[in-house]
Design a protein around this motif. Structure first.
Motif, PDB file in Angstrom:
ATOM      1  N   THR A 150       0.835  -1.196   0.000  1.00  0.00           N
ATOM      2  CA  THR A 150       0.000   0.000   0.000  1.00  0.00           C
ATOM      3  C   THR A 150       0.872   1.249   0.000  1.00  0.00           C
ATOM      4  O   THR A 150       0.597   2.219  -0.712  1.00  0.00           O
ATOM      5  CB  THR A 150      -0.922  -0.002   1.230  1.00  0.00           C
ATOM      6  N   SER A 151       1.963   1.198   0.768  1.00  0.00           N
ATOM      7  CA  SER A 151       2.810   2.385   0.850  1.00  0.00           C
ATOM      8  C   SER A 151       3.595   2.593  -0.447  1.00  0.00           C
ATOM      9  O   SER A 151       4.024   3.699  -0.746  1.00  0.00           O
ATOM     10  CB  SER A 151       3.760   2.288   2.051  1.00  0.00           C
ATOM     11  N   HIS A 152       3.802   1.548  -1.245  1.00  0.00           N
ATOM     12  CA  HIS A 152       4.543   1.697  -2.498  1.00  0.00           C
ATOM     13  C   HIS A 152       3.641   1.922  -3.703  1.00  0.00           C
ATOM     14  O   HIS A 152       4.031   2.581  -4.652  1.00  0.00           O
ATOM     15  CB  HIS A 152       5.417   0.464  -2.758  1.00  0.00           C
ATOM     16  N   TYR A 153       2.475   1.326  -3.677  1.00  0.00           N
ATOM     17  CA  TYR A 153       1.617   1.393  -4.864  1.00  0.00           C
ATOM     18  C   TYR A 153       0.281   2.072  -4.582  1.00  0.00           C
ATOM     19  O   TYR A 153      -0.604   2.088  -5.422  1.00  0.00           O
ATOM     20  CB  TYR A 153       1.361  -0.009  -5.422  1.00  0.00           C
ATOM     21  N   GLY A 154       0.130   2.604  -3.369  1.00  0.00           N
ATOM     22  CA  GLY A 154      -1.114   3.279  -3.030  1.00  0.00           C
ATOM     23  C   GLY A 154      -2.215   2.297  -2.661  1.00  0.00           C
ATOM     24  O   GLY A 154      -1.978   1.080  -2.564  1.00  0.00           O
ATOM     25  N   GLU A 155      -3.401   2.830  -2.461  1.00  0.00           N
ATOM     26  CA  GLU A 155      -4.560   2.029  -2.052  1.00  0.00           C
ATOM     27  C   GLU A 155      -4.752   0.852  -3.009  1.00  0.00           C
ATOM     28  O   GLU A 155      -4.626   1.008  -4.228  1.00  0.00           O
ATOM     29  CB  GLU A 155      -5.804   2.936  -2.049  1.00  0.00           C
ATOM     30  N   GLY A 156      -5.044  -0.325  -2.465  1.00  0.00           N
ATOM     31  CA  GLY A 156      -5.196  -1.517  -3.321  1.00  0.00           C
ATOM     32  C   GLY A 156      -3.882  -1.893  -3.981  1.00  0.00           C
ATOM     33  O   GLY A 156      -3.836  -2.278  -5.148  1.00  0.00           O
ATOM     34  N   GLY A 157      -2.805  -1.758  -3.221  1.00  0.00           N
ATOM     35  CA  GLY A 157      -1.456  -1.982  -3.755  1.00  0.00           C
ATOM     36  C   GLY A 157      -1.286  -3.302  -4.476  1.00  0.00           C
ATOM     37  O   GLY A 157      -0.726  -3.347  -5.578  1.00  0.00           O
ATOM     38  N   PHE A 158      -1.810  -4.356  -3.892  1.00  0.00           N
ATOM     39  CA  PHE A 158      -1.583  -5.671  -4.486  1.00  0.00           C
ATOM     40  C   PHE A 158      -2.278  -5.810  -5.835  1.00  0.00           C
ATOM     41  O   PHE A 158      -1.721  -6.340  -6.792  1.00  0.00           O
ATOM     42  CB  PHE A 158      -2.062  -6.766  -3.525  1.00  0.00           C
ATOM     43  N   VAL A 159      -3.507  -5.268  -5.905  1.00  0.00           N
ATOM     44  CA  VAL A 159      -4.261  -5.361  -7.155  1.00  0.00           C
ATOM     45  C   VAL A 159      -3.538  -4.587  -8.253  1.00  0.00           C
ATOM     46  O   VAL A 159      -3.397  -5.056  -9.385  1.00  0.00           O
ATOM     47  CB  VAL A 159      -5.695  -4.819  -6.957  1.00  0.00           C
ATOM     48  N   ARG A 160      -3.021  -3.401  -7.914  1.00  0.00           N
ATOM     49  CA  ARG A 160      -2.286  -2.599  -8.903  1.00  0.00           C
ATOM     50  C   ARG A 160      -1.031  -3.306  -9.370  1.00  0.00           C
ATOM     51  O   ARG A 160      -0.675  -3.272 -10.546  1.00  0.00           O
ATOM     52  CB  ARG A 160      -1.896  -1.255  -8.286  1.00  0.00           C
ATOM     53  N   LEU A 161      -0.376  -3.943  -8.409  1.00  0.00           N
ATOM     54  CA  LEU A 161       0.852  -4.665  -8.752  1.00  0.00           C
ATOM     55  C   LEU A 161       0.532  -5.815  -9.710  1.00  0.00           C
ATOM     56  O   LEU A 161       1.217  -6.022 -10.710  1.00  0.00           O
ATOM     57  CB  LEU A 161       1.495  -5.206  -7.474  1.00  0.00           C
ATOM     58  N   MET A 162      -0.553  -6.532  -9.411  1.00  0.00           N
ATOM     59  CA  MET A 162      -0.955  -7.671 -10.242  1.00  0.00           C
ATOM     60  C   MET A 162      -1.201  -7.251 -11.686  1.00  0.00           C
ATOM     61  O   MET A 162      -0.834  -7.932 -12.624  1.00  0.00           O
ATOM     62  CB  MET A 162      -2.271  -8.254  -9.709  1.00  0.00           C
ATOM     63  N   GLU A 163      -1.888  -6.103 -11.799  1.00  0.00           N
ATOM     64  CA  GLU A 163      -2.271  -5.646 -13.130  1.00  0.00           C
ATOM     65  C   GLU A 163      -1.205  -4.755 -13.745  1.00  0.00           C
ATOM     66  O   GLU A 163      -1.343  -4.295 -14.879  1.00  0.00           O
ATOM     67  CB  GLU A 163      -3.601  -4.886 -13.048  1.00  0.00           C
ATOM     68  N   GLY A 164      -0.139  -4.486 -12.992  1.00  0.00           N
ATOM     69  CA  GLY A 164       0.902  -3.570 -13.448  1.00  0.00           C
ATOM     70  C   GLY A 164       1.857  -4.220 -14.431  1.00  0.00           C
ATOM     71  O   GLY A 164       1.630  -5.316 -14.944  1.00  0.00           O
ATOM     72  N   SER A 165       2.962  -3.527 -14.676  1.00  0.00           N
ATOM     73  CA  SER A 165       3.927  -3.961 -15.688  1.00  0.00           C
ATOM     74  C   SER A 165       4.793  -5.110 -15.187  1.00  0.00           C
ATOM     75  O   SER A 165       4.903  -5.347 -13.978  1.00  0.00           O
ATOM     76  CB  SER A 165       4.823  -2.791 -16.060  1.00  0.00           C
ATOM     77  N   THR A 166       5.410  -5.794 -16.146  1.00  0.00           N
ATOM     78  CA  THR A 166       6.338  -6.865 -15.804  1.00  0.00           C
ATOM     79  C   THR A 166       7.487  -6.330 -14.957  1.00  0.00           C
ATOM     80  O   THR A 166       7.943  -7.000 -14.027  1.00  0.00           O
ATOM     81  CB  THR A 166       6.913  -7.490 -17.087  1.00  0.00           C
ATOM     82  N   GLU A 167       7.942  -5.101 -15.280  1.00  0.00           N
ATOM     83  CA  GLU A 167       9.064  -4.502 -14.540  1.00  0.00           C
ATOM     84  C   GLU A 167       8.695  -4.281 -13.078  1.00  0.00           C
ATOM     85  O   GLU A 167       9.479  -4.559 -12.176  1.00  0.00           O
ATOM     86  CB  GLU A 167       9.487  -3.169 -15.165  1.00  0.00           C
ATOM     87  N   ALA A 168       7.479  -3.753 -12.861  1.00  0.00           N
ATOM     88  CA  ALA A 168       7.046  -3.476 -11.491  1.00  0.00           C
ATOM     89  C   ALA A 168       7.012  -4.774 -10.689  1.00  0.00           C
ATOM     90  O   ALA A 168       7.471  -4.826  -9.543  1.00  0.00           O
ATOM     91  CB  ALA A 168       5.669  -2.822 -11.490  1.00  0.00           C
ATOM     92  N   ARG A 169       6.506  -5.828 -11.329  1.00  0.00           N
ATOM     93  CA  ARG A 169       6.448  -7.110 -10.612  1.00  0.00           C
ATOM     94  C   ARG A 169       7.836  -7.641 -10.338  1.00  0.00           C
ATOM     95  O   ARG A 169       8.119  -8.145  -9.260  1.00  0.00           O
ATOM     96  CB  ARG A 169       5.642  -8.133 -11.420  1.00  0.00           C
ATOM     97  N   ALA A 170       8.719  -7.503 -11.330  1.00  0.00           N
ATOM     98  CA  ALA A 170      10.078  -8.005 -11.152  1.00  0.00           C
ATOM     99  C   ALA A 170      10.779  -7.270 -10.017  1.00  0.00           C
ATOM    100  O   ALA A 170      11.506  -7.871  -9.228  1.00  0.00           O
ATOM    101  CB  ALA A 170      10.864  -7.870 -12.447  1.00  0.00           C
ATOM    102  N   SER A 171      10.535  -5.945  -9.911  1.00  0.00           N
ATOM    103  CA  SER A 171      11.239  -5.183  -8.880  1.00  0.00           C
ATOM    104  C   SER A 171      10.680  -5.474  -7.488  1.00  0.00           C
ATOM    105  O   SER A 171      11.359  -5.267  -6.490  1.00  0.00           O
ATOM    106  CB  SER A 171      11.172  -3.684  -9.176  1.00  0.00           C
TER     107      SER A 171
END
Lengths: 99, 215
Positions: free
Chosen positions: B51-72
Protein backbone atom coordinates in the motif's frame (compact mmCIF):
# COMPACT_ATOMS: atom_id res chain seq x y z
CA UNK A 1 -14.41 -76.74 25.13
CA UNK A 2 -10.78 -75.86 25.50
CA UNK A 3 -10.24 -72.44 26.98
CA UNK A 4 -9.20 -69.93 24.30
CA UNK A 5 -6.05 -69.20 26.26
CA UNK A 6 -4.54 -72.38 24.84
CA UNK A 7 -4.93 -71.04 21.34
CA UNK A 8 -2.68 -68.04 22.07
CA UNK A 9 0.40 -68.12 19.88
CA UNK A 10 3.49 -69.05 21.90
CA UNK A 11 5.63 -66.83 19.68
CA UNK A 12 3.78 -63.82 21.09
CA UNK A 13 3.86 -64.70 24.77
CA UNK A 14 6.33 -61.92 25.50
CA UNK A 15 5.57 -58.21 25.61
CA UNK A 16 8.60 -57.28 23.52
CA UNK A 17 7.73 -59.69 20.70
CA UNK A 18 4.17 -58.43 20.74
CA UNK A 19 5.50 -54.87 20.59
CA UNK A 20 7.83 -55.63 17.69
CA UNK A 21 4.99 -57.22 15.73
CA UNK A 22 2.68 -54.27 16.52
CA UNK A 23 5.23 -51.80 15.12
CA UNK A 24 5.84 -53.93 12.03
CA UNK A 25 2.11 -54.31 11.41
CA UNK A 26 1.73 -50.52 11.26
CA UNK A 27 4.96 -49.76 9.36
CA UNK A 28 6.97 -51.35 6.55
CA UNK A 29 10.72 -51.62 6.72
CA UNK A 30 11.55 -50.37 10.22
CA UNK A 31 15.21 -50.00 11.17
CA UNK A 32 16.68 -51.60 14.26
CA UNK A 33 17.23 -48.21 15.90
CA UNK A 34 13.71 -46.97 15.24
CA UNK A 35 12.35 -50.19 16.67
CA UNK A 36 14.57 -49.81 19.71
CA UNK A 37 13.51 -46.21 20.33
CA UNK A 38 9.79 -46.80 19.78
CA UNK A 39 9.72 -49.69 22.22
CA UNK A 40 12.32 -48.20 24.56
CA UNK A 41 14.56 -51.29 24.73
CA UNK A 42 18.25 -52.16 24.95
CA UNK A 43 20.15 -53.55 21.95
CA UNK A 44 20.56 -57.04 23.37
CA UNK A 45 16.99 -57.36 24.54
CA UNK A 46 15.55 -56.34 21.19
CA UNK A 47 18.04 -58.44 19.19
CA UNK A 48 17.16 -61.68 20.97
CA UNK A 49 13.42 -61.21 20.57
CA UNK A 50 13.70 -60.19 16.93
CA UNK A 51 15.85 -63.28 16.35
CA UNK A 52 13.12 -65.44 17.88
CA UNK A 53 10.51 -63.91 15.57
CA UNK A 54 12.81 -64.32 12.60
CA UNK A 55 13.33 -67.98 13.44
CA UNK A 56 9.62 -68.77 13.27
CA UNK A 57 9.43 -66.84 10.00
CA UNK A 58 7.24 -63.98 11.20
CA UNK A 59 9.81 -61.27 10.55
CA UNK A 60 11.93 -60.70 7.46
CA UNK A 61 15.33 -59.10 7.82
CA UNK A 62 16.65 -56.92 5.02
CA UNK A 63 20.31 -56.04 5.19
CA UNK A 64 21.52 -53.17 3.04
CA UNK A 65 24.48 -50.88 2.99
CA UNK A 66 24.10 -47.12 3.07
CA UNK A 67 27.60 -46.15 1.98
CA UNK A 68 29.74 -48.25 4.27
CA UNK A 69 27.26 -48.39 7.11
CA UNK A 70 25.13 -51.51 7.36
CA UNK A 71 21.44 -50.69 7.55
CA UNK A 72 19.13 -53.43 8.72
CA UNK A 73 15.40 -53.09 8.38
CA UNK A 74 12.64 -55.43 9.48
CA UNK A 75 9.33 -56.24 7.84
CA UNK A 76 6.54 -58.51 9.00
CA UNK A 77 6.12 -61.50 6.67
CA UNK A 78 2.70 -62.45 5.32
CA UNK A 79 2.76 -65.41 7.68
CA UNK A 80 3.66 -63.14 10.60
CA UNK A 81 0.82 -60.74 9.80
CA UNK A 82 -1.65 -63.63 9.66
CA UNK A 83 -0.37 -65.05 12.94
CA UNK A 84 -0.65 -61.64 14.58
CA UNK A 85 -4.22 -61.18 13.35
CA UNK A 86 -5.10 -64.61 14.71
CA UNK A 87 -3.52 -63.67 18.02
CA UNK A 88 -5.63 -60.51 18.18
CA UNK A 89 -8.80 -62.48 17.42
CA UNK A 90 -7.94 -64.93 20.19
CA UNK A 91 -7.42 -62.07 22.63
CA UNK A 92 -10.82 -60.69 21.70
CA UNK A 93 -12.35 -64.12 22.17
CA UNK A 94 -10.77 -64.31 25.61
CA UNK A 95 -12.36 -60.98 26.50
CA UNK A 96 -15.78 -62.27 25.54
CA UNK A 97 -15.33 -65.53 27.45
CA UNK A 98 -14.26 -63.80 30.64
CA UNK A 99 -16.55 -60.81 30.41
CA UNK B 1 -8.22 -70.77 37.42
CA UNK B 2 -7.83 -67.25 36.13
CA UNK B 3 -5.50 -67.17 33.13
CA UNK B 4 -2.26 -65.25 33.55
CA UNK B 5 -2.97 -63.16 30.46
CA UNK B 6 -4.80 -59.87 30.55
CA UNK B 7 -6.23 -59.67 27.04
CA UNK B 8 -7.61 -56.17 27.48
CA UNK B 9 -4.25 -54.78 28.59
CA UNK B 10 -2.51 -56.54 25.69
CA UNK B 11 -4.96 -55.20 23.13
CA UNK B 12 -4.71 -51.69 24.54
CA UNK B 13 -0.93 -51.78 24.46
CA UNK B 14 -0.81 -53.15 20.89
CA UNK B 15 -3.17 -50.42 19.76
CA UNK B 16 -1.10 -47.74 21.42
CA UNK B 17 2.17 -49.05 19.94
CA UNK B 18 0.72 -49.22 16.43
CA UNK B 19 -0.62 -45.68 16.75
CA UNK B 20 2.56 -44.29 18.29
CA UNK B 21 4.89 -45.89 15.75
CA UNK B 22 3.03 -44.83 12.63
CA UNK B 23 1.72 -41.38 13.54
CA UNK B 24 3.38 -38.27 14.86
CA UNK B 25 1.26 -37.31 17.85
CA UNK B 26 3.39 -34.63 19.51
CA UNK B 27 2.28 -31.87 17.15
CA UNK B 28 1.16 -29.16 19.57
CA UNK B 29 -1.96 -27.04 19.11
CA UNK B 30 0.12 -24.07 20.24
CA UNK B 31 2.26 -24.64 17.13
CA UNK B 32 -0.81 -23.99 14.98
CA UNK B 33 -1.73 -20.85 16.94
CA UNK B 34 1.85 -19.56 16.76
CA UNK B 35 2.16 -20.21 13.01
CA UNK B 36 -1.20 -18.50 12.45
CA UNK B 37 -0.12 -15.37 14.34
CA UNK B 38 3.13 -15.25 12.33
CA UNK B 39 1.13 -15.59 9.08
CA UNK B 40 -1.19 -12.75 10.11
CA UNK B 41 1.79 -10.53 10.93
CA UNK B 42 3.40 -11.40 7.58
CA UNK B 43 0.20 -10.62 5.68
CA UNK B 44 -0.23 -7.31 7.53
CA UNK B 45 3.36 -6.29 6.83
CA UNK B 46 3.10 -7.23 3.14
CA UNK B 47 -0.18 -5.34 2.82
CA UNK B 48 1.30 -2.26 4.48
CA UNK B 49 4.42 -2.35 2.28
CA UNK B 50 2.48 -2.72 -0.99
CA UNK B 51 0.00 0.00 0.00
CA UNK B 52 2.81 2.38 0.85
CA UNK B 53 4.54 1.70 -2.50
CA UNK B 54 1.62 1.39 -4.86
CA UNK B 55 -1.11 3.28 -3.03
CA UNK B 56 -4.56 2.03 -2.05
CA UNK B 57 -5.20 -1.52 -3.32
CA UNK B 58 -1.46 -1.98 -3.76
CA UNK B 59 -1.58 -5.67 -4.49
CA UNK B 60 -4.26 -5.36 -7.15
CA UNK B 61 -2.29 -2.60 -8.90
CA UNK B 62 0.85 -4.66 -8.75
CA UNK B 63 -0.95 -7.67 -10.24
CA UNK B 64 -2.27 -5.65 -13.13
CA UNK B 65 0.90 -3.57 -13.45
CA UNK B 66 3.93 -3.96 -15.69
CA UNK B 67 6.34 -6.87 -15.80
CA UNK B 68 9.06 -4.50 -14.54
CA UNK B 69 7.05 -3.48 -11.49
CA UNK B 70 6.45 -7.11 -10.61
CA UNK B 71 10.08 -8.00 -11.15
CA UNK B 72 11.24 -5.18 -8.88
CA UNK B 73 8.86 -6.26 -6.10
CA UNK B 74 9.75 -9.95 -6.40
CA UNK B 75 12.71 -9.83 -3.97
CA UNK B 76 10.53 -8.21 -1.30
CA UNK B 77 7.69 -10.69 -1.70
CA UNK B 78 10.05 -13.65 -1.85
CA UNK B 79 11.90 -12.44 1.24
CA UNK B 80 8.62 -11.91 3.05
CA UNK B 81 7.36 -15.37 2.07
CA UNK B 82 10.56 -17.18 3.05
CA UNK B 83 10.86 -15.15 6.27
CA UNK B 84 7.26 -15.86 7.25
CA UNK B 85 7.58 -19.59 6.52
CA UNK B 86 10.85 -19.90 8.43
CA UNK B 87 9.55 -17.96 11.43
CA UNK B 88 6.26 -19.91 11.45
CA UNK B 89 8.18 -23.19 11.22
CA UNK B 90 10.51 -22.14 14.05
CA UNK B 91 7.58 -21.22 16.30
CA UNK B 92 5.75 -24.45 15.44
CA UNK B 93 8.90 -26.50 16.03
CA UNK B 94 9.52 -24.86 19.40
CA UNK B 95 6.05 -25.62 20.81
CA UNK B 96 6.06 -29.16 19.44
CA UNK B 97 9.51 -29.86 20.86
CA UNK B 98 8.35 -28.57 24.21
CA UNK B 99 5.37 -30.91 24.15
CA UNK B 100 7.45 -33.93 23.14
CA UNK B 101 9.87 -33.22 26.00
CA UNK B 102 7.03 -32.82 28.49
CA UNK B 103 5.51 -36.13 27.43
CA UNK B 104 8.91 -37.84 27.38
CA UNK B 105 8.64 -38.78 23.70
CA UNK B 106 11.29 -38.76 21.01
CA UNK B 107 10.78 -35.79 18.71
CA UNK B 108 12.60 -37.03 15.62
CA UNK B 109 11.43 -40.60 15.05
CA UNK B 110 10.33 -42.47 11.95
CA UNK B 111 6.84 -40.98 12.06
CA UNK B 112 8.23 -37.44 12.35
CA UNK B 113 10.50 -38.04 9.35
CA UNK B 114 7.64 -39.30 7.23
CA UNK B 115 5.45 -36.36 8.31
CA UNK B 116 8.22 -33.93 7.42
CA UNK B 117 8.85 -35.34 3.93
CA UNK B 118 5.18 -35.75 3.10
CA UNK B 119 4.78 -32.01 3.82
CA UNK B 120 8.08 -30.82 2.36
CA UNK B 121 7.79 -32.26 -1.15
CA UNK B 122 4.43 -30.70 -2.13
CA UNK B 123 5.36 -27.44 -0.37
CA UNK B 124 8.66 -26.98 -2.21
CA UNK B 125 7.06 -27.85 -5.55
CA UNK B 126 4.18 -25.46 -4.74
CA UNK B 127 6.58 -22.68 -3.80
CA UNK B 128 8.54 -22.96 -7.05
CA UNK B 129 5.32 -23.15 -9.04
CA UNK B 130 4.01 -19.98 -7.37
CA UNK B 131 7.19 -18.08 -8.31
CA UNK B 132 6.58 -19.06 -11.95
CA UNK B 133 2.94 -17.93 -11.74
CA UNK B 134 4.09 -14.56 -10.45
CA UNK B 135 6.92 -14.08 -12.96
CA UNK B 136 4.76 -15.13 -15.92
CA UNK B 137 2.05 -12.60 -15.12
CA UNK B 138 -0.52 -14.68 -13.27
CA UNK B 139 0.21 -12.99 -9.92
CA UNK B 140 -3.48 -13.14 -9.02
CA UNK B 141 -3.25 -16.91 -8.84
CA UNK B 142 -0.31 -16.98 -6.43
CA UNK B 143 -2.31 -16.89 -3.20
CA UNK B 144 -4.96 -19.39 -4.42
CA UNK B 145 -2.14 -21.70 -5.56
CA UNK B 146 -0.40 -21.36 -2.18
CA UNK B 147 -3.61 -22.34 -0.40
CA UNK B 148 -4.31 -25.25 -2.75
CA UNK B 149 -0.76 -26.64 -2.59
CA UNK B 150 -0.70 -26.28 1.18
CA UNK B 151 -4.05 -28.03 1.47
CA UNK B 152 -2.75 -30.89 -0.68
CA UNK B 153 0.42 -31.09 1.39
CA UNK B 154 -1.62 -31.32 4.60
CA UNK B 155 -3.87 -33.97 3.09
CA UNK B 156 -0.78 -35.93 2.10
CA UNK B 157 0.66 -35.56 5.61
CA UNK B 158 -2.57 -36.54 7.34
CA UNK B 159 -1.59 -40.22 7.06
CA UNK B 160 1.18 -39.57 9.57
CA UNK B 161 -0.47 -37.46 12.23
CA UNK B 162 -3.81 -37.08 14.01
CA UNK B 163 -6.87 -37.00 11.74
CA UNK B 164 -8.00 -33.49 12.68
CA UNK B 165 -5.39 -32.09 10.29
CA UNK B 166 -7.68 -33.14 7.43
CA UNK B 167 -10.09 -30.46 8.60
CA UNK B 168 -7.37 -27.86 8.13
CA UNK B 169 -6.50 -29.36 4.73
CA UNK B 170 -10.08 -29.13 3.46
CA UNK B 171 -10.37 -25.57 4.78
CA UNK B 172 -7.26 -24.58 2.82
CA UNK B 173 -8.45 -26.31 -0.37
CA UNK B 174 -11.88 -24.66 -0.18
CA UNK B 175 -10.41 -21.21 0.52
CA UNK B 176 -7.93 -21.70 -2.32
CA UNK B 177 -10.69 -22.43 -4.80
CA UNK B 178 -12.85 -19.51 -3.63
CA UNK B 179 -9.79 -17.23 -3.67
CA UNK B 180 -9.14 -18.15 -7.31
CA UNK B 181 -12.56 -16.65 -8.14
CA UNK B 182 -11.81 -13.43 -6.24
CA UNK B 183 -8.18 -12.52 -7.04
CA UNK B 184 -8.60 -8.96 -5.75
CA UNK B 185 -9.04 -10.24 -2.21
CA UNK B 186 -5.84 -12.30 -2.20
CA UNK B 187 -4.48 -10.79 1.02
CA UNK B 188 -7.77 -11.38 2.80
CA UNK B 189 -7.77 -15.05 1.78
CA UNK B 190 -4.13 -15.41 2.75
CA UNK B 191 -4.93 -14.05 6.21
CA UNK B 192 -8.06 -16.19 6.49
CA UNK B 193 -6.33 -19.42 5.47
CA UNK B 194 -2.81 -19.24 6.84
CA UNK B 195 -3.72 -16.98 9.77
CA UNK B 196 -7.18 -17.77 11.10
CA UNK B 197 -7.16 -21.33 9.70
CA UNK B 198 -4.05 -22.25 11.68
CA UNK B 199 -5.26 -20.47 14.80
CA UNK B 200 -8.61 -22.26 14.66
CA UNK B 201 -6.97 -25.64 14.15
CA UNK B 202 -4.49 -24.90 16.96
CA UNK B 203 -7.26 -23.96 19.39
CA UNK B 204 -9.19 -27.12 18.51
CA UNK B 205 -6.15 -29.37 19.04
CA UNK B 206 -5.06 -27.60 22.20
CA UNK B 207 -8.50 -27.88 23.78
CA UNK B 208 -8.89 -31.49 22.75
CA UNK B 209 -5.52 -32.93 23.71
CA UNK B 210 -3.38 -30.59 25.79
CA UNK B 211 -5.41 -28.45 28.14
CA UNK B 212 -5.13 -29.86 31.64
CA UNK B 213 -8.43 -31.53 32.47
CA UNK B 214 -10.43 -29.50 34.98
CA UNK B 215 -10.51 -31.15 38.36
Amino acid sequence: MKHAIHQLNKAFDHRVRLGVMAVLMANDGVSFNDLKETLDLTDGNLASHVAALEKVGYVQVNKQFVGKKPNTTYTASAEGKQAFQDHLSTLEKLLRQDG
Amino acid sequence: MKPAVDPLAQLTEIRSIMERSSRFISLSGLSGIGAGVVALAGAAFGHWYLTSHYGEGGFVRLMEGSTEARASTLPFLLGLAVGTVLLAFAVAFWFTRRRALQDGRTLWDGAARRLFWSLAVPLVVGGLFCIQLYVRGAAGLVVPAMLVFYGMALLNASKYTLDEIKLLAYTMLLLGLVASLLPNYAFLFFALGFGLGHIGYGLLMYNRYERAPRS
